[in-house]
Motif scaffolding. Sequence first.
Motif, PDB file in Angstrom:
ATOM      1  N   VAL A  85      37.326  15.611 -16.340  1.00 36.74           N
ATOM      2  CA  VAL A  85      38.091  14.811 -17.298  1.00 36.74           C
ATOM      3  C   VAL A  85      39.314  15.594 -17.751  1.00 36.74           C
ATOM      4  O   VAL A  85      39.210  16.776 -18.085  1.00 36.74           O
ATOM      5  N   ARG A  86      40.476  14.948 -17.749  1.00 36.70           N
ATOM      6  CA  ARG A  86      41.688  15.538 -18.299  1.00 36.70           C
ATOM      7  C   ARG A  86      42.078  14.738 -19.547  1.00 36.70           C
ATOM      8  O   ARG A  86      42.320  13.529 -19.453  1.00 36.70           O
ATOM      9  N   PRO A  87      42.109  15.363 -20.705  1.00 40.03           N
ATOM     10  CA  PRO A  87      42.454  14.623 -21.927  1.00 40.03           C
ATOM     11  C   PRO A  87      43.834  13.971 -21.824  1.00 40.03           C
ATOM     12  O   PRO A  87      44.745  14.501 -21.189  1.00 40.03           O
ATOM     13  N   HIS A  88      43.967  12.841 -22.452  1.00 43.85           N
ATOM     14  CA  HIS A  88      45.240  12.102 -22.471  1.00 43.85           C
ATOM     15  C   HIS A  88      45.407  11.504 -23.871  1.00 43.85           C
ATOM     16  O   HIS A  88      45.471  10.294 -24.055  1.00 43.85           O
ATOM     17  N   GLU A  89      45.451  12.406 -24.862  1.00 47.31           N
ATOM     18  CA  GLU A  89      45.419  11.978 -26.262  1.00 47.31           C
ATOM     19  C   GLU A  89      46.622  11.129 -26.666  1.00 47.31           C
ATOM     20  O   GLU A  89      46.558  10.364 -27.616  1.00 47.31           O
ATOM     21  N   SER A  90      47.734  11.295 -25.944  1.00 46.38           N
ATOM     22  CA  SER A  90      48.928  10.557 -26.339  1.00 46.38           C
ATOM     23  C   SER A  90      48.794   9.068 -26.061  1.00 46.38           C
ATOM     24  O   SER A  90      49.539   8.257 -26.616  1.00 46.38           O
ATOM     25  N   PHE A  91      47.829   8.688 -25.190  1.00 44.53           N
ATOM     26  CA  PHE A  91      47.684   7.276 -24.865  1.00 44.53           C
ATOM     27  C   PHE A  91      46.388   6.741 -25.456  1.00 44.53           C
ATOM     28  O   PHE A  91      45.335   6.727 -24.812  1.00 44.53           O
ATOM     29  N   ARG A  92      46.472   6.315 -26.684  1.00 47.07           N
ATOM     30  CA  ARG A  92      45.369   5.643 -27.349  1.00 47.07           C
ATOM     31  C   ARG A  92      45.898   5.058 -28.656  1.00 47.07           C
ATOM     32  O   ARG A  92      46.918   5.502 -29.183  1.00 47.07           O
ATOM     33  N   PRO A  93      45.236   4.056 -29.216  1.00 48.98           N
ATOM     34  CA  PRO A  93      45.718   3.462 -30.463  1.00 48.98           C
ATOM     35  C   PRO A  93      45.784   4.490 -31.584  1.00 48.98           C
ATOM     36  O   PRO A  93      44.887   5.327 -31.731  1.00 48.98           O
ATOM     37  N   ALA A  94      46.854   4.429 -32.365  1.00 50.11           N
ATOM     38  CA  ALA A  94      46.989   5.329 -33.505  1.00 50.11           C
ATOM     39  C   ALA A  94      45.975   4.942 -34.578  1.00 50.11           C
ATOM     40  O   ALA A  94      45.557   3.782 -34.667  1.00 50.11           O
ATOM     41  N   PRO A  95      45.544   5.898 -35.400  1.00 53.39           N
ATOM     42  CA  PRO A  95      44.620   5.556 -36.485  1.00 53.39           C
ATOM     43  C   PRO A  95      45.255   4.554 -37.445  1.00 53.39           C
ATOM     44  O   PRO A  95      46.474   4.484 -37.573  1.00 53.39           O
ATOM     45  N   GLY A  96      44.420   3.806 -38.133  1.00 48.79           N
ATOM     46  CA  GLY A  96      44.920   2.861 -39.112  1.00 48.79           C
ATOM     47  C   GLY A  96      44.540   1.434 -38.761  1.00 48.79           C
ATOM     48  O   GLY A  96      43.786   1.168 -37.822  1.00 48.79           O
ATOM     49  N   ALA A  97      45.085   0.505 -39.534  1.00 44.77           N
ATOM     50  CA  ALA A  97      44.749  -0.903 -39.353  1.00 44.77           C
ATOM     51  C   ALA A  97      45.927  -1.729 -38.865  1.00 44.77           C
ATOM     52  O   ALA A  97      45.850  -2.955 -38.811  1.00 44.77           O
ATOM     53  N   ALA A  98      47.056  -1.083 -38.492  1.00 47.09           N
ATOM     54  CA  ALA A  98      48.223  -1.824 -38.020  1.00 47.09           C
ATOM     55  C   ALA A  98      47.899  -2.541 -36.716  1.00 47.09           C
ATOM     56  O   ALA A  98      47.048  -2.090 -35.935  1.00 47.09           O
ATOM     57  N   PRO A  99      48.563  -3.656 -36.435  1.00 50.23           N
ATOM     58  CA  PRO A  99      48.291  -4.383 -35.189  1.00 50.23           C
ATOM     59  C   PRO A  99      48.578  -3.528 -33.959  1.00 50.23           C
ATOM     60  O   PRO A  99      49.379  -2.598 -33.995  1.00 50.23           O
ATOM     61  N   VAL A 100      47.898  -3.846 -32.863  1.00 45.97           N
ATOM     62  CA  VAL A 100      48.098  -3.168 -31.586  1.00 45.97           C
ATOM     63  C   VAL A 100      48.384  -4.224 -30.529  1.00 45.97           C
ATOM     64  O   VAL A 100      47.645  -5.200 -30.400  1.00 45.97           O
ATOM     65  N   ILE A 101      49.464  -4.027 -29.778  1.00 40.67           N
ATOM     66  CA  ILE A 101      49.849  -4.934 -28.696  1.00 40.67           C
ATOM     67  C   ILE A 101      49.611  -4.203 -27.385  1.00 40.67           C
ATOM     68  O   ILE A 101      50.217  -3.166 -27.121  1.00 40.67           O
ATOM     69  N   LEU A 102      48.695  -4.726 -26.575  1.00 33.30           N
ATOM     70  CA  LEU A 102      48.322  -4.110 -25.308  1.00 33.30           C
ATOM     71  C   LEU A 102      48.959  -4.888 -24.167  1.00 33.30           C
ATOM     72  O   LEU A 102      48.840  -6.118 -24.111  1.00 33.30           O
ATOM     73  N   VAL A 103      49.621  -4.183 -23.250  1.00 34.24           N
ATOM     74  CA  VAL A 103      50.283  -4.818 -22.117  1.00 34.24           C
ATOM     75  C   VAL A 103      49.834  -4.099 -20.855  1.00 34.24           C
ATOM     76  O   VAL A 103      50.001  -2.878 -20.730  1.00 34.24           O
ATOM     77  N   GLY A 104      49.239  -4.839 -19.904  1.00 33.23           N
ATOM     78  CA  GLY A 104      48.777  -4.208 -18.686  1.00 33.23           C
ATOM     79  C   GLY A 104      48.779  -5.170 -17.530  1.00 33.23           C
ATOM     80  O   GLY A 104      48.812  -6.395 -17.702  1.00 33.23           O
ATOM     81  N   ALA A 105      48.747  -4.603 -16.339  1.00 33.01           N
ATOM     82  CA  ALA A 105      48.684  -5.418 -15.129  1.00 33.01           C
ATOM     83  C   ALA A 105      47.763  -4.730 -14.129  1.00 33.01           C
ATOM     84  O   ALA A 105      47.727  -3.497 -14.042  1.00 33.01           O
ATOM     85  N   GLY A 106      47.011  -5.533 -13.393  1.00 37.87           N
ATOM     86  CA  GLY A 106      46.123  -4.981 -12.381  1.00 37.87           C
ATOM     87  C   GLY A 106      45.110  -4.028 -12.975  1.00 37.87           C
ATOM     88  O   GLY A 106      44.479  -4.307 -13.999  1.00 37.87           O
ATOM     89  N   THR A 107      44.965  -2.850 -12.339  1.00 36.09           N
ATOM     90  CA  THR A 107      43.994  -1.864 -12.824  1.00 36.09           C
ATOM     91  C   THR A 107      44.421  -1.237 -14.148  1.00 36.09           C
ATOM     92  O   THR A 107      43.644  -0.491 -14.753  1.00 36.09           O
ATOM     93  N   GLY A 108      45.634  -1.532 -14.601  1.00 33.78           N
ATOM     94  CA  GLY A 108      46.074  -1.062 -15.919  1.00 33.78           C
ATOM     95  C   GLY A 108      45.252  -1.635 -17.056  1.00 33.78           C
ATOM     96  O   GLY A 108      45.349  -1.166 -18.199  1.00 33.78           O
ATOM     97  N   ILE A 109      44.418  -2.645 -16.739  1.00 33.60           N
ATOM     98  CA  ILE A 109      43.550  -3.216 -17.762  1.00 33.60           C
ATOM     99  C   ILE A 109      42.471  -2.228 -18.184  1.00 33.60           C
ATOM    100  O   ILE A 109      41.889  -2.342 -19.269  1.00 33.60           O
ATOM    101  N   GLY A 110      42.175  -1.213 -17.323  1.00 32.00           N
ATOM    102  CA  GLY A 110      41.056  -0.308 -17.558  1.00 32.00           C
ATOM    103  C   GLY A 110      40.997   0.284 -18.949  1.00 32.00           C
ATOM    104  O   GLY A 110      40.079  -0.009 -19.729  1.00 32.00           O
ATOM    105  N   PRO A 111      41.957   1.141 -19.330  1.00 39.64           N
ATOM    106  CA  PRO A 111      41.877   1.729 -20.670  1.00 39.64           C
ATOM    107  C   PRO A 111      42.044   0.697 -21.774  1.00 39.64           C
ATOM    108  O   PRO A 111      41.512   0.868 -22.867  1.00 39.64           O
TER     109      PRO A 111
END
Length: 735
Positions: free
Chosen positions: A589-615
């Motif tokens: 496993v290689r950490p990838h901390e920069s790519f994850r929802p920030a803490p808090g309750a603000a809305p999150v907009i997720l955009v992905g295509a194909g296998t990008g749906i994974g995370p």
Amino acid sequence: MLRTLHSIPGLIAALLLALVAVTGSVLSVFPALEAAQSRDAGMVDVATLAGRVSARVPGVETLVRQPSGAIVAYHMVGQDQRASIIDPATGTAMAAYRSSAVQRWVKNLHRKLMLDDAGRVAVGVAAACMLFIVIVGVLLLARRMGGWKQLFGPVRGNALQRLHNETARVVFVALALSAITGVLMSLATFGLIPEGGSADPFLDARPSSTATIPLASMPALQAVSASRLRQLKLATRGDPTDVIELETADGTGAIDPATGHWLSYSALDGWQTLQATVRLLHTGDGLWWLGLVLGAASLTVPLLGVTGTLLWWRRRQALPRLRGNASAQDADTVLLVGSEGNATWGFAVALHDALTRAGLRVHTAPMNDVAARYRGGRRLLVLTATHGDGESPESARLFLDRLARAPIPAGTPFSVLGFGDRQFPRFCGYAHAVHEAMSAKGMVALRQPGEVDRQSEPEFLQWCEWLGETLGVALDIRYAPVLPRTTTLTLLSRTDYGTDAQTLTAVLRFAPAAPAKKSRLRRNKALPAFETGDLLGVVPPGGGAPRYYSLASAASDGVVEICVRRHPNGICSRYLTALQPGASIEAFVRPHESFRPAPGAAPVILVGAGTGIGPLIGFIRHNPPQRPMHLYFGARNADDGFLYQKELQGLVGDRRLRSLTTAFSRSTNKAYVQDRLLVDAARLRELVAQGAQILVCGGRKMAEGVADAWERILAGSGLTVARLRTAGRYVEDVY
């Protein structure tokens, strides 16, 4: 240079700094303990306080107000001098006063290492080193973060880098204050800072008569609040020449016992005030809460020392070992390397070795060591990382200035390959700056700068293939990154999508392999720690370098889940998509901390295509129902390309996903995911105004189209994709 200036003093003085910091932390507790146990005199004046004490404590000679506020009376009992803690409200002695032997021992160790002047000098030097390290460290951190405005933004890097930098960012103000005041106190100890003060106010002070008036009636004492008292020394009984000596926070003077008026007075001057302030800020005496803050900050010094040493050692271990490195004057090919953490050197060494095997005479060196002249150089290649948001890395800090002065002939061919992180607005910005500077010098670019995102080996190999074709040589690149220890994973299940065997997509779920019955080693008993969005590194049999796949699960889920699309020429994707349940792989496993929802309750907009749906589906699975999440998903068609269709519909039903918008590029109503974003522009603009974070995962072409769509959506709002990236609100995982 900054990194060297930061590291060397820290390595040399690490143990001494840790000792001084820990003892300082221990000492910071005593003022708070004393303040908790003391009864301050409050608004009582010194005359009233002295009158009460003299009436109830026979033989009192001196009153001292401790920095904690406690009043201590020194008095005679027979032939012995005693010290008692006084209740200011009544003047009675509450308990015997004894200074802590532990405190004296720790203070002696902290101030002079149980030595005398030599110890004081060593502690002063340690304080100066600490100040220097803090200043240079803040400059380094600001540069790493992309400028002073981003100093308190998200810290990128591996776990050790984040621990070191985030800790330093929290405590640097407190450490700087402790270091500055420590240096000033050392300078004052050795007389390098004037003590200040005028003539001795007690030298010629004589009482006006042998008569005395009660202490409570003395005007000079009545004018001084007990909260400003430092020490009151009463006149010696039976000595008609003795006077009352009063030391306050504002000055020192002599009082006539016969009249109660000042005989002489000397106010604190600037130097005395400075030294008193420095002592207050350094020790916390009188400001116990400040002492605790500084003490807590000092406790991080050993942690910073250990993490800093480990980071230094890792950089040292990563330094290159070049074989057959030609001299600068004999080489026909010059390879200059700009690196911040030495990762770029791994690619440079692989290229150096390949060029050498191809028969070229290669001179490889840091960019800072660019020579004044390359006598035989027929071409110049530059591999450089970009530090922070467009800044030069450490080994290239001096390059542009030295390039401007170097007499490199006009017409010299060159090429630049940049390494960076697309999360920064100025991706590979320094590589482009180098390209422009070399072009302005009259050198001839073989092509536009190449770009490698997050140390992507395929992108590096693609550039090397072009370079070999351009130079007319076959380059045998043998790049071998240092890999962490792998874990054996067994495939539990798979779900396939797609009818074309050459391009099918599979959702693969793994679990730790069970140890062999006779084996005493239980290395694979549990999953390694990871979060959704981290990367699973897989080395295919005979593949050499690892391929990375975004994780759709977290360790808490008990499985390792990835989405893999088979590529006709993809070694690793064909290997993984051919696995059947029960088969095992080696992965890490290689950490990838920069790519994850920030803490808090603000809305999150997720955009992905194909296998990008994974995370993205992993983020949704772990999303609390009260946080709004909106998914825009693109695929080729709804029949066999809609990954996780049923699960996503269920997640909408339980409100972990508020809305699901799809786009299918090979359906009757052909559309791409960026088209759906533009249709919902008004709603999306409102979500961004509410503080929404945007996470994009998928292929590069898709990500570019999505970024263009967001620029159109944000037009007129005062925001741009670049500004959102800088704030950590527009984050990409692009492959």
